[in-house]
Design a protein around this motif. Structure first.
Motif, mmCIF file in Angstrom:
data_model
loop_
_atom_site.group_PDB
_atom_site.id
_atom_site.type_symbol
_atom_site.label_atom_id
_atom_site.label_comp_id
_atom_site.label_asym_id
_atom_site.label_seq_id
_atom_site.Cartn_x
_atom_site.Cartn_y
_atom_site.Cartn_z
ATOM 1 N N VAL A 181 0.831 -0.662 -0.103
ATOM 2 C CA VAL A 181 -0.384 0.099 0.347
ATOM 3 C C VAL A 181 0.895 1.350 0.198
ATOM 4 C CG1 VAL A 181 -0.166 0.307 2.471
ATOM 5 C CG2 VAL A 181 -1.828 1.321 1.124
ATOM 6 N N ALA A 182 1.819 1.231 0.084
ATOM 7 C CA ALA A 182 3.317 2.076 0.992
ATOM 8 C C ALA A 182 3.176 2.968 -0.701
ATOM 9 C CB ALA A 182 4.757 2.386 0.928
ATOM 10 N N VAL A 183 3.083 2.391 -1.709
ATOM 11 C CA VAL A 183 3.672 2.928 -3.541
ATOM 12 C C VAL A 183 2.603 3.239 -3.550
ATOM 13 C CG1 VAL A 183 1.762 1.394 -4.174
ATOM 14 C CG2 VAL A 183 3.454 2.247 -5.850
ATOM 15 N N VAL A 184 1.509 4.473 -2.817
ATOM 16 C CA VAL A 184 0.177 5.310 -2.866
ATOM 17 C C VAL A 184 0.848 6.499 -2.839
ATOM 18 C CG1 VAL A 184 -1.524 6.190 -2.256
ATOM 19 C CG2 VAL A 184 -2.093 3.621 -3.051
ATOM 20 N N PRO A 185 1.656 6.544 -2.033
ATOM 21 C CA PRO A 185 2.371 8.221 -1.258
ATOM 22 C C PRO A 185 4.055 8.320 -2.227
ATOM 23 C CG PRO A 185 2.548 6.477 0.182
ATOM 24 C CD PRO A 185 1.784 6.127 -0.385
ATOM 25 N N SER A 186 4.165 6.819 -2.455
ATOM 26 C CA SER A 186 5.561 7.339 -3.083
ATOM 27 C C SER A 186 5.329 7.417 -4.996
ATOM 28 C CB SER A 186 6.464 5.298 -2.875
ATOM 29 O OG SER A 186 5.385 4.892 -4.250
ATOM 30 N N LEU A 187 3.684 7.489 -5.172
ATOM 31 C CA LEU A 187 3.521 7.611 -6.287
ATOM 32 C C LEU A 187 3.382 9.194 -6.595
ATOM 33 C CD1 LEU A 187 0.981 5.380 -7.960
ATOM 34 C CD2 LEU A 187 3.769 5.936 -8.703
ATOM 35 N N ILE A 188 3.051 10.240 -5.226
ATOM 36 C CA ILE A 188 2.415 11.004 -4.949
ATOM 37 C C ILE A 188 3.078 12.034 -5.300
ATOM 38 C CG2 ILE A 188 0.857 13.069 -3.494
ATOM 39 C CD1 ILE A 188 -1.300 9.992 -2.597
ATOM 40 N N LEU A 189 4.271 11.463 -3.826
ATOM 41 C CA LEU A 189 5.633 12.245 -3.616
ATOM 42 C C LEU A 189 6.317 12.063 -4.986
ATOM 43 C CD1 LEU A 189 7.922 13.558 -2.505
ATOM 44 C CD2 LEU A 189 8.486 10.641 -1.713
#
Length: 477
Positions: A181-189
């Motif tokens: 699930v941490a891929v979501v904030p990494s893409l936002i970043l």
């Protein structure tokens, strides 16, 4: 970047102060990824061990690989940040986060998972090295502390989310989803960083003065402030250009030694005082102290909440109280909390209320450690090093953070086996006391000073932990 002047006027309807807060918030997402990716393993590891049939040594390998990767990433990103700039380096780090998270979540074997966490660690270490520096180089001196510590608050949010999912994980989530699930904030970043300004100080180092003026004007209220700060940056950059020794060799120069000693010492004690060890091993410690498994997990959640609340409070007060003052005021209470914690367990004190004493001491330690020295750990690395060694020194600073973390985390369970939980708490109390002594002896106050002023103090020999530092600095100018 010929279109940048227009971009400066149309970036946002936010005021320069509001825009700077937005810049710090987006960049600090990297801290949330750091907190989540390091914290989630405590809840996911039992499920991983069950799926792959792991023994305790294999579990230690999976948990520790991210810390080893962090040391490598911290040192490797120094060259990237110097050549490509801070903003582009953060974009690269965010892409590595995405790759590492997806690879870990899809791991077909334990070795694949370990290597994926090594890649994740590279991104964690790189973000620790570059994000606080990026924010510090854009922030106004009077607001630099509270803006850089957005990164700390974001770490706390990541740790808290990891703790929540860790509590619920056995019933609601597969471990692959817990990690993935941490891929979501990494893409936002990744996307968000492409819209943010370059560091004006880095642009000045590249002799791109017009672009530096444009970027600085986005986060300053007046042209006069931009003119004055830009002139200051150019003056320091010109002095740097005249220096014959640069890069890693410059770290041996006598005039930079006080900054290196203070900065690397604070980096080491940020970890050696035990905060990450407490976050990782609270359930283990509490089970050894007689708590049930469920109560231990809920106590770990309370630790994560305390960390987040106190880093947020620290962010609010750091520019008013000062870095040195805040740490010197809070560390003695952290020491006392661990001494009492150790005594309660070592001598079986407290009777029927013993578990309340244990939790109370644990939370008290978290309040005064995470609200003090933890607030200044990354901040010190972002503001104390002169521009001629900043990339290399911030890399060494982040590597010291993660190397100390690896040392403490890797020895925590062994120490508790040797000394018991109570004896181990006394050792950590001693390390907190040593941190107080070190800060008192070696760490000057940097509150309210520009990065250029701090550098002049180093060159003038007035960078010293004494009340007269400010007056000495003014006379040296």
């Amino acid at each position: 970047m010929t279109s940048e002047p227009h971009a400066a006027s149309s970036v946002s309807k936010l005021s320069p102060n509001g825009y700077m807060r937005m810049v710090a918030s987006v960049a600090a997402i990297a801290g949330g990824l750091y907190g989540y990716d390091t914290g989630i393993i405590s809840g996911a590891l039992p499920l991983i061990a069950r799926d792959f049939g792991l023994g305790y040594r294999a579990q230690e390998l999976v948990a520790a690989m991210i810390l080893l990767g962090a040391v490598i990433g911290a040192l490797s990103c120094t060259r990237l940040s110097a050549t490509l700039g801070r903003r582009r380096t953060i974009v690269i780090v965010s892409v590595i986060y995405s790759v590492g998270v997806v690879a870990a979540a899809l791991s077909p074997s334990v070795w694949w998972l370990a290597i994926s966490r090594l890649v994740l660690g590279f991104a964690v270490g790189g973000s620790t090295q570059i994000v606080p520096t990026y924010i510090a180089e854009l922030a106004e001196p009077e607001k630099r502390g509270r803006l850089v510590t957005y990164f700390n608050v974001s770490i706390g949010i990541g740790i808290l989310l990891a703790a929540i999912i860790g509590v619920a994980g056995n019933e609601m989530f597969n471990w692959r989803w817990m990690i993935g699930v941490a891929v979501v904030p990494s893409l936002i970043l990744t996307f968000g960083m492409t819209k943010l300004p370059f560091s004006p100080r880095w642009l000045v180092e590249q002799d791109r003065i017009h672009e530096a003026r444009v970027e600085l004007s986005k986060v300053r209220d007046s042209r006069e402030t931009v003119r004055r700060e830009l002139a200051d940056m150019q003056d320091v950059a010109a002095q740097q250009a005249r220096e014959s020794v640069r890069g890693w060799r410059a770290l041996r120069e006598p005039w930079v030694r006080p900054a290196l000693v203070a900065g690397l010492g604070v980096a080491a004690f940020t970890q050696l005082t035990g905060i990450e060890m407490m976050i990782y091993y609270t359930p283990t410690f509490l089970r050894d102290a007689g708590f049930g498994a469920s109560a231990s997990l809920w106590a770990a959640l309370g630790v994560a909440i305390t960390y987040l609340v106190m880093t947020f409070i620290g962010k609010l007060v750091i520019d008013h109280v000062g870095r040195r003052t805040l740490s010197l005021a809070t560390l003695p209470v952290a020491v006392a909390s661990l001494l009492v914690f150790g005594a309660v367990l070592r001598f079986n004190l407290g009777g029927h209320a013993q578990q309340y004493w244990v939790v109370g001491c644990l939370i008290a330690f978290m309040i005064f450690n995470s609200g003090g020295i933890q607030v200044i750990g990354c901040l010190t690395g972002a503001e104390i090093y002169p521009v001629s060694i900043r990339d290399q020194a911030t890399g060494a600073h982040a590597a010291m953070l993660w190397g100390s973390n690896l040392l403490l985390t890797g020895s925590a369970l062994t120490m508790t086996n040797w000394l018991g939980v109570g004896g181990a708490m006394w050792v950590y109390a001693g390390l907190n006391a040593l941190a107080w002594i070190f800060i008192f002896v070696a760490m000057p106050e940097t509150r309210g000073r520009s990065l250029e002023d701090i550098e002049r103090a180093l060159k003038g020999g007035t960078f010293a932990p004494r009340p007269a530092w400010r007056e000495d600095l003014r006379s040296a100018q």
